[in-house]
Design a protein around this motif. Structure first.
Motif, PDB file in Angstrom:
ATOM      1  N   THR A  15     -19.721   2.565   4.258  1.00 21.73           N
ATOM      2  CA  THR A  15     -18.209   2.665   4.694  1.00 21.73           C
ATOM      3  C   THR A  15     -17.418   3.927   4.396  1.00 21.73           C
ATOM      4  O   THR A  15     -17.033   4.430   5.321  1.00 21.73           O
ATOM      5  CB  THR A  15     -17.592   1.372   3.766  1.00 21.73           C
ATOM      6  N   ASN A  39     -22.572  -1.737   9.670  1.00 19.54           N
ATOM      7  CA  ASN A  39     -21.601  -2.178   9.109  1.00 19.54           C
ATOM      8  C   ASN A  39     -20.765  -3.022  10.200  1.00 19.54           C
ATOM      9  O   ASN A  39     -21.680  -3.287  11.185  1.00 19.54           O
ATOM     10  CB  ASN A  39     -20.498  -1.252   8.672  1.00 19.54           C
ATOM     11  N   GLY A  41     -17.157  -5.149  11.891  1.00 20.18           N
ATOM     12  CA  GLY A  41     -15.693  -5.267  12.044  1.00 20.18           C
ATOM     13  C   GLY A  41     -14.906  -4.243  11.834  1.00 20.18           C
ATOM     14  O   GLY A  41     -15.361  -2.960  12.462  1.00 20.18           O
ATOM     15  N   ARG A  42     -13.682  -4.316  11.101  1.00 23.18           N
ATOM     16  CA  ARG A  42     -12.817  -3.217  10.924  1.00 23.18           C
ATOM     17  C   ARG A  42     -13.519  -2.029  10.384  1.00 23.18           C
ATOM     18  O   ARG A  42     -13.072  -0.739  10.548  1.00 23.18           O
ATOM     19  CB  ARG A  42     -11.526  -3.554  10.398  1.00 23.18           C
ATOM     20  N   ALA A  43     -14.259  -2.177   9.295  1.00 24.31           N
ATOM     21  CA  ALA A  43     -15.234  -1.173   8.460  1.00 24.31           C
ATOM     22  C   ALA A  43     -15.928  -0.288   9.673  1.00 24.31           C
ATOM     23  O   ALA A  43     -16.413   0.814   9.197  1.00 24.31           O
ATOM     24  CB  ALA A  43     -15.821  -1.702   7.549  1.00 24.31           C
ATOM     25  N   SER A  45     -15.418   1.264  12.282  1.00 27.40           N
ATOM     26  CA  SER A  45     -15.007   2.477  12.813  1.00 27.40           C
ATOM     27  C   SER A  45     -15.031   3.589  11.659  1.00 27.40           C
ATOM     28  O   SER A  45     -15.037   4.685  11.731  1.00 27.40           O
ATOM     29  CB  SER A  45     -13.455   2.303  13.195  1.00 27.40           C
ATOM     30  N   LEU A  46     -14.747   3.097  10.504  1.00 22.13           N
ATOM     31  CA  LEU A  46     -14.953   3.904   9.346  1.00 22.13           C
ATOM     32  C   LEU A  46     -16.412   4.374   9.186  1.00 22.13           C
ATOM     33  O   LEU A  46     -16.708   5.540   8.958  1.00 22.13           O
ATOM     34  CB  LEU A  46     -14.655   3.276   8.099  1.00 22.13           C
ATOM     35  N   GLU A  62     -24.129  -2.352  14.451  1.00 17.88           N
ATOM     36  CA  GLU A  62     -23.219  -3.462  14.004  1.00 17.88           C
ATOM     37  C   GLU A  62     -23.922  -4.702  13.782  1.00 17.88           C
ATOM     38  O   GLU A  62     -24.696  -5.517  14.366  1.00 17.88           O
ATOM     39  CB  GLU A  62     -22.254  -3.695  15.334  1.00 17.88           C
ATOM     40  N   ASP A  64     -23.005  -8.109  11.044  1.00 18.31           N
ATOM     41  CA  ASP A  64     -22.565  -9.131  10.260  1.00 18.31           C
ATOM     42  C   ASP A  64     -23.669  -9.827   9.535  1.00 18.31           C
ATOM     43  O   ASP A  64     -24.352 -10.599  10.344  1.00 18.31           O
ATOM     44  CB  ASP A  64     -21.435  -9.892  10.854  1.00 18.31           C
TER      45      ASP A  64
END
Length: 257
Positions: A15, A39, A41-43, A45-46, A62, A64
């Protein structure tokens, strides 16, 4: 020649550049590995931004680890990134709801939040390994990360229980996949100032404990010693070690009060 020369490694949970997973990816690359990171979800992009600091920048998948569709599609997604086989997996994934499962709320945590913590933090070690198993070479190495859960810690609560489950899961995983040449080990790190640690209410008290008691001292800003242990376990230098937990905590685990 680096100790991971010719190997391909998947590092989950990258992250920020302060994360253990990021430092593992950095050192693995320096030791000659081909690396992919993941990674979701929202993470995500980080992760896409932070991997640009690595040389070469690894592909970002990506993933999960609680999503059956993501797991089923993982080999294909890796293949799309040019990765057909894996020699190692780094499990750097954990979650417990800080509002209900951490910070002294142990006795009142709802069962669904306990289940979530164990699914994300422990069961996923098995589901991730099995998702990758069709493309794992023989030998291969799976390495997870824990905060020594053989004892209770202040504020750690159900994450401590989930990490205890992770440590046991690694031992059982070692039992069942060893015949396929897959090693499963855990690195128990001391407290490091990561995003995960900052999410734990009162976790800064760990810095005081380590400052007082770690025989070798402890730098909570330096993930390098922990990452080096992970990379060593990914290499061929531990060919007969599995089901083990290696402490990288300045020696605190060996001390009493």
């Amino acid at each position: 020649m680096g100790i991971l020369e010719g190997k391909t490694i998947l590092v989950t949970g990258v992250t920020m550049n302060t994360s253990i997973a990021y430092k593992v990816a950095e050192i693995a690359l320096a030791e000659g590995a081909t690396v992919a990171v993941s990674n979701f979800g929202r993470a995500l992009s980080l992760t896409n931004r932070i991997v640009k600091r690595l040389d070469p920048a690894p592909p970002v998948i990506e993933l999960d680890v609680t999503d059956a569709d993501h797991l089923a599609a993982l080999p294909a997604r890796l293949a799309e990134a040019g990765i057909e086989r894996l020699d190692g997996i780094v499990h750097s994934v954990a979650f417990a709801n800080p509002e209900t499962a951490l910070g002294g709320k142990f006795l009142t945590t709802p069962p669904e939040d306990v289940a979530q913590a164990i699914h994300v933090s422990a069961y996923s070690l098995v589901s991730l390994t099995m998702a990758c198993k069709p493309i794992l070479n023989n030998p291969a190495s799976v390495v997870g990360l824990t905060f020594d859960a053989r004892v209770s810690w202040p504020t750690y609560d159900w994450m401590g229980v989930a990490k205890a489950a992770l440590e046991s899961t690694s031992r059982y995983l070692a039992r069942y996949v060893g015949s396929d040449g897959i090693r499963s080990n855990i690195v128990a790190a001391g407290p490091l100032d990561t995003i995960a640690k900052k999410a734990i209410p009162g976790a800064n008290t760990f810095n005081d404990i380590w400052g007082d008691r770690a025989p070798l001292g402890w730098d909570d800003h330096d993930a390098t010693p922990t990452a080096k242990a992970v990379v060593a376990l990914l290499s061929d230098w531990f060919p007969a070690t599995t089901g083990e937990m290696i402490h990288v905590d300045g020696g605190l685990h060996s001390t009493g009060a």
